[in-house]
Design an enzyme around this catalytic site. Sequence first.
Site, short mmCIF file in Angstrom:
data_model
loop_
_atom_site.label_atom_id
_atom_site.label_comp_id
_atom_site.label_asym_id
_atom_site.label_seq_id
_atom_site.Cartn_x
_atom_site.Cartn_y
_atom_site.Cartn_z
CG HIS A 480 -1.84 1.15 1.33
ND1 HIS A 480 -3.18 1.07 1.02
CD2 HIS A 480 -1.62 2.44 1.70
CE1 HIS A 480 -3.74 2.26 1.19
NE2 HIS A 480 -2.82 3.12 1.62
CD GLU A 481 1.43 3.58 3.65
OE1 GLU A 481 1.57 4.65 3.02
OE2 GLU A 481 0.38 3.31 4.29
CG HIS A 484 0.16 6.16 -0.81
ND1 HIS A 484 -0.88 6.75 -1.48
CD2 HIS A 484 -0.39 5.60 0.31
CE1 HIS A 484 -2.02 6.54 -0.80
NE2 HIS A 484 -1.74 5.85 0.28
CG HIS A 487 0.44 8.72 -7.05
ND1 HIS A 487 -0.71 9.01 -6.35
CD2 HIS A 487 0.26 9.26 -8.27
CE1 HIS A 487 -1.53 9.69 -7.12
NE2 HIS A 487 -0.98 9.86 -8.30
ZN LIG Z 1 -3.11 5.20 1.79
#
Ligand SMILES: [Zn+2]
Length: 688
Positions: A480-481, A484, A487
């Site tokens: 998940h991290e 990010h 991104h």
């Molecule tokens: Zn998040």
Amino acid sequence: MKKKMMNNINPENTNPLLEAWNTPYCTPPFDRIETKHFKPAAEEAILNANSEIKVISENPEPPTFDNTIVALENAGETLGKITSILFNLNSAETNKELQSVIQEISPLLTRFSNDITLNEKLFERINHLFEKKDSSGLNTEHKILLERKYRSFKLGGAGLSGSSKERFRVISEELATLSLKFDENVLEETNSFELHITDKENLEGLHDSLIEAAEKEATSREKKGWIFTLHYPSYVPFMQYSCKRSLRETMLKAYSKRGYNGNEFDNSQNVIKMVNLRLELANILGFSSFSEMVLGDRMADTADKVEKFLDDLYNASKPAAFRDLETVQLFAQESGLNDKLRRWDWAFYSEKLKKKLYDFDDEILKPYFLLEKVESAIFSLASDLYGINFTAVTNIPLYHNEVKTFEVFDSDNTFLSILYLDYHPRPGKSGGAWMTSYRDQKNENGIDTRPFISIVTNFTRPSDTRPSLLTFNELTTFLHEFGHALHGMLTRCTYESLSGTSVSRDFVELPSQFMENFAFEKEWLDKWATHFETGAKIPGILVDKIKEASTYNEGYACYRQLSFGLLDMAWHSILEPVTKTISEFEKEAMSKTELFPPVEGLNMSASFGHIFGGGYAAGYYGYKWAEVLDADAFSYFQETGIFNQKTAESFRRNILEKGGKEKPDKLYLNFRGKEPSIEALLKRSGLK
Ligand SMILES: [Zn+2]
């Protein structure tokens, strides 16, 4: 030693926060930054930023995009650098000294930003440009930047005059106070309750580790026996495992009455006051409701869109929710419950049934998820998808010697980013996991400034005898991290405030949740997940169980999330002040998602911190919204092959690189070739 002496002689030049950084890639010189440097640096940076702002607002030339919007974008660069280090350190490696410095600096920062928003000359220039935005030849990125600046001024009260300006200020301050008070009350009520058990029989069903913790809690309160509290680590497992139904009832009622006990910590009036003030604030700014005001820059940009979305999902998940309820009800009866399932029975029987159906837990999986192995697997995944490469480096200054750093390169070896990884808990680190940045990407006059991205987690620390083995949940957290982080690292934008993760709140979780999907893919796990001692590959049957268990009771879970989303939207879409009681209002808003027989005297809103304490007002739906996007996006990968270069390339070019320089629905359409539908989420969650 010599350097220190020089510092004393020439104090003006000794603050590393105000100097040009002579470090690899100009990364923050953590080795030279001391807590005492922050306040003087922030004060000086604010002075400089203020004079930059003054130059913009006093400019005798007529306003242009460059002399106003771009100039404003670039103002206060040093202040931005300083505050990002300050706040990042405060989360990852804080101490009392740093905390008190923050308390001194925070009011200065608030005043600084208010001074900008309420600078009438400045707003006049922005407003002038905003009104001509469609006829002045701006491209999409320019227009979005202008709209964002305009919006932040507007929502900050710029352009108001006379009594409405005064009223705006009063309401803003009152809302800030009420929101703090709301949280304090919930915290007080969470802390003040204890379930004190003295009879060992009443511990039936609870795990040893929980019992030990409860015993410790009792000792710390100078009591005999065991004490259970409403804090998550105590409350959640108690509700899952306690065989004593009446005690579960006591716990659940205490939990669901926080802020609703008719005492000095009661939030009933605070909730009503807040929603009515939020409505008034929105009205002053020219919006019909608070949700219309907040949703303006979201992907779901109107209350109608959000309500339709919640309704679609409601209709789709309703049968599955009732099916889940019935299954657990039947199981409960077989296990000896001679009653309808009540709220305090759900976690208990649902957990028992899960164990029966899937029979595996974290301890069985952990040996396959050695931290070092997970790290290299995630890097390889990014290489397979996007052709990027990671090189460990040791010459970058660190704020703690446990932090690892990497140079990230594109497939053609151009430099993309620095990545910091900070894995384990420390006393000065906040709980949870997050991605952040020390520098964001921008492209000014053809010079592409690349970002410095950081991932901070609280993964199990290795011991003398055992390396760091992640739970499955920690594996998905890492993914998940890292999503990010991608991104942030792959972005290619012109303006810093639009680059990387600076996108709408209901779009920002797409890249992160998207990455979590890989944890459930045999094709990925087979590439790397081997037992840390024996080297044996993760058994196929375990992978199947991971996947099967992921849909367990998802109908119920989805329905519950929706009920919170609907409650949030109900409170924030009012067009007239609420005159009902908090209980009447809530009952009406939640009646259609009620699964259990009603219980008098409980209230959700009075402790709904996300929307009354935190920043999720008219935003709770965002959790589900992003799930729709990530499931739909990943289903495209599944259709074309999860490592398909063309699909990955499209995800990179259309989503990961674009930041906020284009509207999210347009970005998604460009990637997917069609609008997102909820089908993929329903399928993934087993609701279809
Ligand atoms: Zn998040």
